[in-house]
Design a protein around this motif. Structure first.
Motif, PDB file in Angstrom:
ATOM      1  N   GLY B  92       0.799  -1.225   0.000  1.00 63.89           N
ATOM      2  CA  GLY B  92       0.000   0.000   0.000  1.00 63.89           C
ATOM      3  C   GLY B  92       0.834   1.279   0.000  1.00 63.89           C
ATOM      4  O   GLY B  92       0.475   2.257  -0.658  1.00 63.89           O
ATOM      5  N   ASP B  93       1.965   1.245   0.711  1.00 62.28           N
ATOM      6  CA  ASP B  93       2.833   2.428   0.732  1.00 62.28           C
ATOM      7  C   ASP B  93       3.303   2.762  -0.687  1.00 62.28           C
ATOM      8  O   ASP B  93       3.313   3.929  -1.094  1.00 62.28           O
ATOM      9  CB  ASP B  93       4.080   2.177   1.596  1.00 62.28           C
ATOM     10  CG  ASP B  93       3.770   2.169   3.089  1.00 62.28           C
ATOM     11  OD1 ASP B  93       2.616   2.466   3.456  1.00 62.28           O
ATOM     12  OD2 ASP B  93       4.681   1.856   3.878  1.00 62.28           O
ATOM     13  N   ALA B  94       3.690   1.724  -1.408  1.00 61.48           N
ATOM     14  CA  ALA B  94       4.199   1.939  -2.772  1.00 61.48           C
ATOM     15  C   ALA B  94       3.075   2.375  -3.705  1.00 61.48           C
ATOM     16  O   ALA B  94       3.277   3.221  -4.586  1.00 61.48           O
ATOM     17  CB  ALA B  94       4.858   0.663  -3.286  1.00 61.48           C
ATOM     18  N   VAL B  95       1.884   1.815  -3.512  1.00 62.26           N
ATOM     19  CA  VAL B  95       0.725   2.213  -4.334  1.00 62.26           C
ATOM     20  C   VAL B  95       0.395   3.677  -4.065  1.00 62.26           C
ATOM     21  O   VAL B  95       0.191   4.466  -4.997  1.00 62.26           O
ATOM     22  CB  VAL B  95      -0.496   1.320  -4.036  1.00 62.26           C
ATOM     23  CG1 VAL B  95      -1.752   1.875  -4.719  1.00 62.26           C
ATOM     24  CG2 VAL B  95      -0.244  -0.116  -4.496  1.00 62.26           C
ATOM     25  N   PHE B  96       0.401   4.044  -2.783  1.00 59.81           N
ATOM     26  CA  PHE B  96       0.104   5.440  -2.454  1.00 59.81           C
ATOM     27  C   PHE B  96       1.147   6.367  -3.073  1.00 59.81           C
ATOM     28  O   PHE B  96       0.808   7.399  -3.673  1.00 59.81           O
ATOM     29  CB  PHE B  96       0.045   5.659  -0.936  1.00 59.81           C
ATOM     30  CG  PHE B  96      -0.272   7.089  -0.583  1.00 59.81           C
ATOM     31  CD1 PHE B  96      -1.587   7.521  -0.525  1.00 59.81           C
ATOM     32  CD2 PHE B  96       0.745   8.012  -0.376  1.00 59.81           C
ATOM     33  CE1 PHE B  96      -1.882   8.848  -0.251  1.00 59.81           C
ATOM     34  CE2 PHE B  96       0.452   9.337  -0.107  1.00 59.81           C
ATOM     35  CZ  PHE B  96      -0.857   9.759  -0.044  1.00 59.81           C
TER      36      PHE B  96
END
Lengths: 436, 218
Positions: B92-96
């Motif tokens: 999720g961090d990378a997607v954000f």
């Protein structure tokens, strides 16, 4: 221990959520049976079954119902807690999506038992799909005569209101939920009085979790001895386990209480790529972490406490050795800081202090003194805050220090993202594959 | 868009569902937010007026909950990315980060064209489906960076985009009405029972495992 699908048994029916499908599999027969039984006997049956609340605390459900005063001339209410917001918890929303009528049938039976003619399903606001599905299902049940006036000729009148929240983890706490449902800021109330005496609109109220109420029809239909064939003496019955994290097949697995994490993990295909469990949490971020040493512990309310944690929501999260403990704990504390309602000082101020300090460790700027200071700050919050959110925030750090002290010491100088490559923790490709 | 008599009527209908009308305040705030794009003074005044509360009482409630926007109207589409521990660390961090770079906005901000509001969100109760993204609060489960970017591109081009467990997205304001409890007729639009929710049942069937037979011993 084998899997025992009950609530989930017919989810592979293409339309499992419809009234037709639910009735085809025996739905609403428990209701007809219960409505011919004295309400006190229904309470006694649920008491004998040993069903315990699935929202986290594990309080005996039948006992909770029996606290509602009878013949007191006041309206009684049932409030179903569908505010599922605990990090790691993801079993109530699947139940509402796949088997909404089990919840509705459970509500009607419960309202008969506690003599309530109004029930509410409080669903967190950020999930429109279960809200619309529950609403449609309530309308279906009403049209079929399972709700409304004089249900199945029993004399019971019942209306269900599906209520959407607006974003606040604290509303999963039952008294905060009641304030929220009254149209106020969702802040916890002082107890006593407990909701069973003065709950919604200061009237006797039962607050139960979605999974708890969805279990009731199956207990009524199949009987106490059937229910107790599953689980243990103090933790009987089946449970919807939601297994997430670095596992090969994350998902919903229904099995008796007393199954071990190791057994559940086998069913879920083990940790990804043949790796090992580094740490896992039996039921949400608010319970202490355990390690591979506890994979053989029976998942009962008692045994998990003996192992040093809590069963919580029964939705285990597992992390493999690529995961930074410092980063995981810091992120959870950032969540508690964000969600602290601000009512009491230990939680409001404490979550800021802990999180600010943890963030320094995450950046590789911790200090030796602060390793111990954090324990002390957590101790100052634990047991001194207004509700369980403060305790939850004070929980994760100390067990992580006991189990992974060297990682906290490394964080005096080394940022978490250097110690543990974030790309290795991920389960998706780290690049988009489109453009850059 | 000014609040209309129809909005006031919808608010009164919501209040009538409850033994005490004030219980409808959260749903009413969702409805007025769907009209105004945020909780502004007109929205506060309408709710206070319908329920006979002071504007201070309504404001106290509106400022408590994260779904109500206080400072600026939300964009056409609300894009949420769960960055709590499990989703965040699993991707999720990378997607954000990728969405933030592509849209050139931070958490809580809206693109200058008013099309997207991006937000880091807390646990969305779909950890089995990590990493989780939402569009107008509908589930976009098991997302990848590439999926997320494709979704944004399709929405920017006004193409139809369908949730993984939910209907085609209709815009954030439409969802606000759904959350308020106003029927959108989409309950059966998607099955919403996927392979992840069926994982255990599938294993049980493969291995011939069932719950005890109720006929026996009862």
């Amino acid at each position: 221990m084998p899997l025992t699908p009950v609530i989930t048994a017919h989810w592979d029916d293409p339309h499992s959520y419809t009234l037709d499908s639910y009735r085809r599999h025996g739905g609403y027969t428990a209701l007809a049976q219960a409505l011919k039984t004295d309400p006190d006997e229904v309470i006694a049956t649920v008491k004998e079954s040993g069903l315990r609340g699935r929202g986290g605390a594990g309080f005996p459900t039948g006992l909770k119902w029996s606290f509602v005063p009878q013949n007191d001339g006041r309206p009684h209410y049932l409030v179903v807690n569908g505010d599922e917001s605990e990090p790691g918890a993801c079993k109530d929303i699947p139940i509402m999506l796949a088997n909404p009528h089990a919840l509705i049938e459970g509500i009607v039976i419960t309202c008969w038992a506690i003599r309530a003619s109004h029930a509410f399903i409080y669903i967190r606001g950020e999930v429109p799909m279960p809200i619309r599905r529950m609403q449609k299902s309530v309308a279906e049940a009403r049209a079929a005569g399972y709700l409304g006036k004089n249900i199945l000729g029993s004399g019971l009148d019942l209306e269900i209101v599906v209520h959407g929240g607006a974003g606040a983890y604290i509303c999963g706490e039952e008294t905060a939920l009641l304030d929220s449902l009254e149209g106020r800021r969702g802040q916890p109330r002082l107890k006593p009085p407990f909701p069973a005496v003065a709950g919604l609109y200061a009237s006797p109220t039962v607050v139960n979790n979605v999974e708890t109420i969805s279990s009731v029809p199956y207990i009524i239909k199949n009987g106490v001895s059937w229910y107790r064939e599953m689980g243990t003496e103090k933790s009987p019955g089946f449970k919807v386990w939601a297994v997430s994290g670095h596992v090969t097949r994350p998902g919903i697995y229904e099995a008796p209480l007393g199954i071990t994490m190791g057994e559940l993990l086998d069913y879920a295909g083990g940790i990804r790529d043949g790796r090992d469990v580094k740490f896992w949490l039996p039921g949400g971020s608010s319970v202490p972490m355990l390690t591979a040493d506890h994979l053989d512990t029976p998942m009962t309310y008692e045994a998990i406490v003996d192992a040093g944690s809590m069963l919580g929501t029964g939705t285990p999260m597992l992390f493999d050795e690529t995961t930074s403990v410092v980063k995981a704990i810091t992120r959870w504390l950032e969540f508690y800081r964000h969600e602290s309602c601000g009512k009491c000082t230990p939680c409001r101020e404490g979550t800021y202090w802990i999180t600010g300090t943890l963030e320094k460790f995450q950046e590789g700027r911790g200090s030796q003194d602060e390793i111990e200071d954090l324990v002390e700050i957590c101790n100052q919050i634990m047991g001194r805050s207004f509700c369980a959110l403060g305790d939850a925030a004070a929980t994760p750090y100390a067990p992580s220090l006991a189990l992974f002290r060297s990682e906290w010491e490394a964080a005096l100088t080394q940022p978490a993202d250097e110690a543990f490559d974030p790309a290795a923790t991920m389960i998706i490709p780290s690049m988009s594959g489109v453009g850059a | 868009m000014p609040l209309t008599d129809q909005t006031a009527a919808e608010c009164r209908d919501l209040a009538a569902r409850y033994p005490d009308g004030r219980s409808a305040l959260l749903p009413m705030l969702h409805v007025v937010q769907s009209e105004e794009g945020m909780i502004n003074s007109a929205a506060i005044e309408m709710c206070a007026d319908v329920l006979g509360l002071t504007t201070a009482e309504v404001t106290a409630v509106a400022t408590f909950y994260t779904m109500y926007r206080q400072k600026s109207p939300g964009g056409t589409h609300h894009i949420g990315v769960c960055t709590n521990t499990l989703c965040g660390l699993l991707g999720g961090d990378a997607v954000f980060a990728a969405l933030s770079e592509r849209l050139d906005v931070g958490s809580g901000e809206t693109t200058p064209d008013g099309k997207f509001t991006l937000e880091r969100i807390e646990c969305q109760a779909a950890c089995t489906h990590a990493p989780v993204m939402t569009v107008d609060w509908e589930y976009f489960d098991c997302t990848t960076i590439a999926d997320a970017i494709r979704t944004i591109e399709a929405l920017a081009a006004d193409e139809m985009v369908v949730a993984t467990r939910g209907p085609a997205v209709r815009g954030w304001r439409a969802t606000e009405r759904t959350v308020a409890g106003i029927d959108d007729g989409l309950a059966d639009e998607a099955r919403c029972v996927d392979a992840i929710m069926l994982a255990g049942l599938e294993v049980a069937k493969e291995k011939g495992m069932t719950a005890p037979d109720p006929g026996k011993g009862a």
